[in-house]
Design a protein around this motif. Structure first.
Motif, PDB file in Angstrom:
ATOM      1  N   GLY A  87       0.789  -1.220   0.000  1.00  0.00           N
ATOM      2  CA  GLY A  87       0.000   0.000   0.000  1.00  0.00           C
ATOM      3  C   GLY A  87       0.826   1.277   0.000  1.00  0.00           C
ATOM      4  N   LYS A  88       0.184   2.360  -0.415  1.00  0.00           N
ATOM      5  CA  LYS A  88       0.803   3.677  -0.360  1.00  0.00           C
ATOM      6  C   LYS A  88       1.016   4.106   1.078  1.00  0.00           C
ATOM      7  CE  LYS A  88       0.154   8.430  -2.055  1.00  0.00           C
ATOM      8  NZ  LYS A  88      -0.739   9.336  -2.826  1.00  0.00           N
ATOM      9  N   TYR A  89       0.129   3.631   1.950  1.00  0.00           N
ATOM     10  CA  TYR A  89       0.233   3.888   3.389  1.00  0.00           C
ATOM     11  C   TYR A  89       0.163   2.572   4.134  1.00  0.00           C
ATOM     12  CZ  TYR A  89      -0.554   8.818   2.370  1.00  0.00           C
ATOM     13  OH  TYR A  89      -0.436  10.094   1.893  1.00  0.00           O
ATOM     14  N   ILE A  90       0.712   2.565   5.343  1.00  0.00           N
ATOM     15  CA  ILE A  90       0.709   1.377   6.182  1.00  0.00           C
ATOM     16  C   ILE A  90       0.077   1.734   7.525  1.00  0.00           C
ATOM     17  CG2 ILE A  90       2.127  -0.336   7.370  1.00  0.00           C
ATOM     18  CD1 ILE A  90       4.127  -0.131   5.097  1.00  0.00           C
ATOM     19  N   GLY A  91      -0.880   0.902   7.941  1.00  0.00           N
ATOM     20  CA  GLY A  91      -1.519   1.063   9.238  1.00  0.00           C
ATOM     21  C   GLY A  91      -1.248  -0.161  10.101  1.00  0.00           C
ATOM     22  N   PHE A  92      -1.456  -0.011  11.398  1.00  0.00           N
ATOM     23  CA  PHE A  92      -1.138  -1.065  12.346  1.00  0.00           C
ATOM     24  C   PHE A  92      -2.331  -1.274  13.290  1.00  0.00           C
ATOM     25  CE2 PHE A  92       2.479   1.515  11.187  1.00  0.00           C
ATOM     26  CZ  PHE A  92       3.440   0.601  10.784  1.00  0.00           C
ATOM     27  N   VAL A  93      -2.746  -2.526  13.453  1.00  0.00           N
ATOM     28  CA  VAL A  93      -3.850  -2.837  14.357  1.00  0.00           C
ATOM     29  C   VAL A  93      -3.439  -4.016  15.230  1.00  0.00           C
ATOM     30  CG1 VAL A  93      -6.250  -3.612  14.546  1.00  0.00           C
ATOM     31  CG2 VAL A  93      -5.601  -2.003  12.734  1.00  0.00           C
ATOM     32  N   ASP A  94      -3.576  -3.868  16.553  1.00  0.00           N
ATOM     33  CA  ASP A  94      -3.310  -4.989  17.452  1.00  0.00           C
ATOM     34  C   ASP A  94      -4.480  -5.966  17.392  1.00  0.00           C
ATOM     35  OD1 ASP A  94      -0.933  -3.873  18.149  1.00  0.00           O
ATOM     36  OD2 ASP A  94      -1.463  -3.424  20.225  1.00  0.00           O
ATOM     37  N   SER A  95      -4.185  -7.242  17.483  1.00  0.00           N
ATOM     38  CA  SER A  95      -5.186  -8.273  17.217  1.00  0.00           C
ATOM     39  C   SER A  95      -6.231  -8.443  18.312  1.00  0.00           C
ATOM     40  CB  SER A  95      -4.486  -9.612  16.969  1.00  0.00           C
ATOM     41  OG  SER A  95      -3.570  -9.896  18.014  1.00  0.00           O
ATOM     42  N   ASP A  96      -6.037  -7.811  19.472  1.00  0.00           N
ATOM     43  CA  ASP A  96      -7.065  -7.856  20.505  1.00  0.00           C
ATOM     44  C   ASP A  96      -7.863  -6.555  20.569  1.00  0.00           C
ATOM     45  OD1 ASP A  96      -4.908  -6.421  21.409  1.00  0.00           O
ATOM     46  OD2 ASP A  96      -4.765  -7.406  23.360  1.00  0.00           O
ATOM     47  N   ASP A  97      -7.664  -5.677  19.587  1.00  0.00           N
ATOM     48  CA  ASP A  97      -8.402  -4.423  19.486  1.00  0.00           C
ATOM     49  C   ASP A  97      -9.353  -4.474  18.293  1.00  0.00           C
ATOM     50  OD1 ASP A  97      -6.780  -3.560  21.575  1.00  0.00           O
ATOM     51  OD2 ASP A  97      -5.363  -2.552  20.244  1.00  0.00           O
ATOM     52  N   TRP A 166      -0.466   1.808  16.744  1.00  0.00           N
ATOM     53  CA  TRP A 166      -1.749   1.329  16.235  1.00  0.00           C
ATOM     54  C   TRP A 166      -2.752   2.439  15.951  1.00  0.00           C
ATOM     55  CZ3 TRP A 166      -4.409   3.162  20.250  1.00  0.00           C
ATOM     56  CH2 TRP A 166      -3.985   2.930  21.568  1.00  0.00           C
ATOM     57  N   ARG A 167      -2.537   3.641  16.379  1.00  0.00           N
ATOM     58  CA  ARG A 167      -3.438   4.737  15.978  1.00  0.00           C
ATOM     59  C   ARG A 167      -2.717   5.692  15.015  1.00  0.00           C
ATOM     60  NH1 ARG A 167      -3.406   9.226  19.805  1.00  0.00           N
ATOM     61  NH2 ARG A 167      -1.574   9.097  21.101  1.00  0.00           N
ATOM     62  N   THR A 168      -1.756   5.107  14.278  1.00  0.00           N
ATOM     63  CA  THR A 168      -0.918   5.875  13.363  1.00  0.00           C
ATOM     64  C   THR A 168      -0.932   5.244  11.972  1.00  0.00           C
ATOM     65  OG1 THR A 168       0.553   6.394  15.217  1.00  0.00           O
ATOM     66  CG2 THR A 168       1.396   6.806  13.008  1.00  0.00           C
ATOM     67  N   MET A 169      -1.007   6.073  10.948  1.00  0.00           N
ATOM     68  CA  MET A 169      -0.865   5.624   9.572  1.00  0.00           C
ATOM     69  C   MET A 169       0.371   6.310   8.993  1.00  0.00           C
ATOM     70  SD  MET A 169      -3.602   5.770   6.412  1.00  0.00           S
ATOM     71  CE  MET A 169      -3.288   7.517   6.012  1.00  0.00           C
ATOM     72  N   VAL A 170       1.255   5.526   8.369  1.00  0.00           N
ATOM     73  CA  VAL A 170       2.552   6.017   7.900  1.00  0.00           C
ATOM     74  C   VAL A 170       2.673   5.754   6.405  1.00  0.00           C
ATOM     75  CG1 VAL A 170       5.051   5.866   8.201  1.00  0.00           C
ATOM     76  CG2 VAL A 170       3.543   5.479  10.164  1.00  0.00           C
ATOM     77  N   SER A 171       3.206   6.706   5.674  1.00  0.00           N
ATOM     78  CA  SER A 171       3.350   6.519   4.229  1.00  0.00           C
ATOM     79  C   SER A 171       4.502   5.577   3.906  1.00  0.00           C
ATOM     80  CB  SER A 171       3.592   7.869   3.534  1.00  0.00           C
ATOM     81  OG  SER A 171       4.901   8.336   3.794  1.00  0.00           O
ATOM     82  N   ARG A 172       4.326   4.827   2.832  1.00  0.00           N
ATOM     83  CA  ARG A 172       5.417   3.977   2.349  1.00  0.00           C
ATOM     84  C   ARG A 172       6.620   4.850   1.962  1.00  0.00           C
ATOM     85  NH1 ARG A 172       6.567  -0.700   0.529  1.00  0.00           N
ATOM     86  NH2 ARG A 172       4.478  -1.495   0.906  1.00  0.00           N
ATOM     87  N   ARG A 173       6.332   6.026   1.408  1.00  0.00           N
ATOM     88  CA  ARG A 173       7.387   6.952   1.016  1.00  0.00           C
ATOM     89  C   ARG A 173       8.330   7.244   2.179  1.00  0.00           C
ATOM     90  NH1 ARG A 173       4.893  12.511  -0.674  1.00  0.00           N
ATOM     91  NH2 ARG A 173       4.308  12.464   1.515  1.00  0.00           N
ATOM     92  N   LEU A 174       7.760   7.448   3.359  1.00  0.00           N
ATOM     93  CA  LEU A 174       8.576   7.739   4.535  1.00  0.00           C
ATOM     94  C   LEU A 174       9.363   6.513   4.976  1.00  0.00           C
ATOM     95  CD1 LEU A 174       9.493   9.453   6.927  1.00  0.00           C
ATOM     96  CD2 LEU A 174       7.330   8.906   8.071  1.00  0.00           C
ATOM     97  N   ILE A 175       8.721   5.369   5.018  1.00  0.00           N
ATOM     98  CA  ILE A 175       9.391   4.149   5.460  1.00  0.00           C
ATOM     99  C   ILE A 175      10.539   3.782   4.534  1.00  0.00           C
ATOM    100  CG2 ILE A 175       9.074   1.648   5.698  1.00  0.00           C
ATOM    101  CD1 ILE A 175       6.361   2.217   6.929  1.00  0.00           C
ATOM    102  N   GLU A 176      10.370   4.050   3.232  1.00  0.00           N
ATOM    103  CA  GLU A 176      11.402   3.662   2.274  1.00  0.00           C
ATOM    104  C   GLU A 176      12.539   4.667   2.164  1.00  0.00           C
ATOM    105  OE1 GLU A 176       9.407   2.801  -1.378  1.00  0.00           O
ATOM    106  OE2 GLU A 176       8.834   0.777  -0.746  1.00  0.00           O
ATOM    107  N   LYS A 177      12.392   5.832   2.797  1.00  0.00           N
ATOM    108  CA  LYS A 177      13.479   6.819   2.734  1.00  0.00           C
ATOM    109  C   LYS A 177      14.801   6.218   3.180  1.00  0.00           C
ATOM    110  CE  LYS A 177      11.428  11.440   2.955  1.00  0.00           C
ATOM    111  NZ  LYS A 177      11.334  12.706   3.729  1.00  0.00           N
ATOM    112  N   LYS A 178      14.759   5.476   4.264  1.00  0.00           N
ATOM    113  CA  LYS A 178      15.967   4.838   4.764  1.00  0.00           C
ATOM    114  C   LYS A 178      15.710   3.383   5.141  1.00  0.00           C
ATOM    115  CE  LYS A 178      18.317   8.994   6.444  1.00  0.00           C
ATOM    116  NZ  LYS A 178      19.494   8.805   5.559  1.00  0.00           N
TER     117      LYS A 178
END
Length: 259
Positions: A87-97, A166-178
């Motif tokens: 995805g263009k963005y990545i989100g995180f969800v804990d499995s008990d939420d 888990w309440r944050t969405m991060v762009s792939r662009r940022l993650i791939e910078k480094k």
């Protein structure tokens, strides 16, 4: 399936009694163009069967599973998901939420408005008993605001912006910078360490006050009850590792504000 807009990563470990509700909430998102990546970290219960059942009913959303043979821990599980995310963005969800049906639609809309690399939302807390500390309620009740560039206060002063991924969405662009990944040696505060690593490189950061996430802050048998959290000596050692890691990442930042 077209390339997803958002990849949602769900690390799974022995949560069969919570996982169905979690997956239902993610599959039912009003944003259809998403993918769900469940990383089953050697669960010893029926969690894997719950994932497979959910994938059969997800007619629009892509649900995949990474099945680890041995328990590796949250950090490695999350990194395995990041490696596969498209995805263009990545989100995180804990499995008990579980999450509100419009969570990622609202977060993506906020990201598009300012081309933000990071979007942070608020969260509800359950169960009500035992009652969580007030700081947690304060942390998960953010005020809406926008940062057009990184400011150190984001990490060290603004209580309502951290530490939860888990309440944050991060762009792939940022993650791939480094090629950013969670530090697998940090077992307490891994969320904070990851934010400390990536936020200084964010194009912009948006915070929305909407409480879109539902956080199970207390669950008997959760990872929070492992010795790393309950053994005082080990807990101190792991906090020291967190501080050392954050200090190293800060020292690596360029002197120029142009990141």
């Amino acid at each position: 399936m077209a390339k997803p807009i958002v990849s949602i990563l769900i690390p799974v470990y022995n949560v069969e009694n919570y996982l169905e509700k979690c997956l239902d909430s993610v599959i039912s998102q009003t944003m259809n163009n998403i993918e769900i990546i469940c990383v089953n970290d050697a669960s010893e219960d029926d969690s894997l069967s719950v994932i497979k059942k959910a994938s059969n009913f997800a007619t629009i959303t892509s649900v995949s599973v990474v099945n680890m043979s041995y328990f590796h821990g949250l950090e490695l599980a999350m990194n395995a998901g990041v490696d596969l995310a498209r995805g263009k963005y990545i989100g995180f969800v804990d499995s008990d939420d579980y999450i509100n049906s419009d969570m990622y639609e609202k977060m993506y809309r906020a990201a598009k408005k300012h081309d933000s690399d990071v979007v942070i939302c608020g969260a509800n807390i359950y169960p009500e008993e035992p009652h969580a500390d007030q700081w947690l309620y304060n942390c998960l009740s953010p005020k809406s605001r926008y940062y057009d560039k990184f400011e150190p206060d984001i990490l060290f002063q603004e209580q309502d912006m951290s530490p939860f991924l888990w309440r944050t969405m991060v762009s792939r662009r940022l993650i791939e910078k480094k090629n950013f990944r969670l530090d697998e040696e940090v077992q307490i505060g891994e969320d904070k360490a990851f934010q400390n690593k990536i936020y200084p490189y964010a194009n912009s950061i948006t915070v929305i006050s909407d409480k879109l996430y539902n956080y199970c802050w207390y669950r008997p048998g959760s990872l929070m009850e492992r010795n790393v959290y309950t053994d005082p000596t080990l807990k101190v050692e792991k906090h020291i590792k967190l501080i050392e890691t954050m200090s190293e990442d800060i020292n690596k930042l360029p002197l120029s504000t142009d990141l």
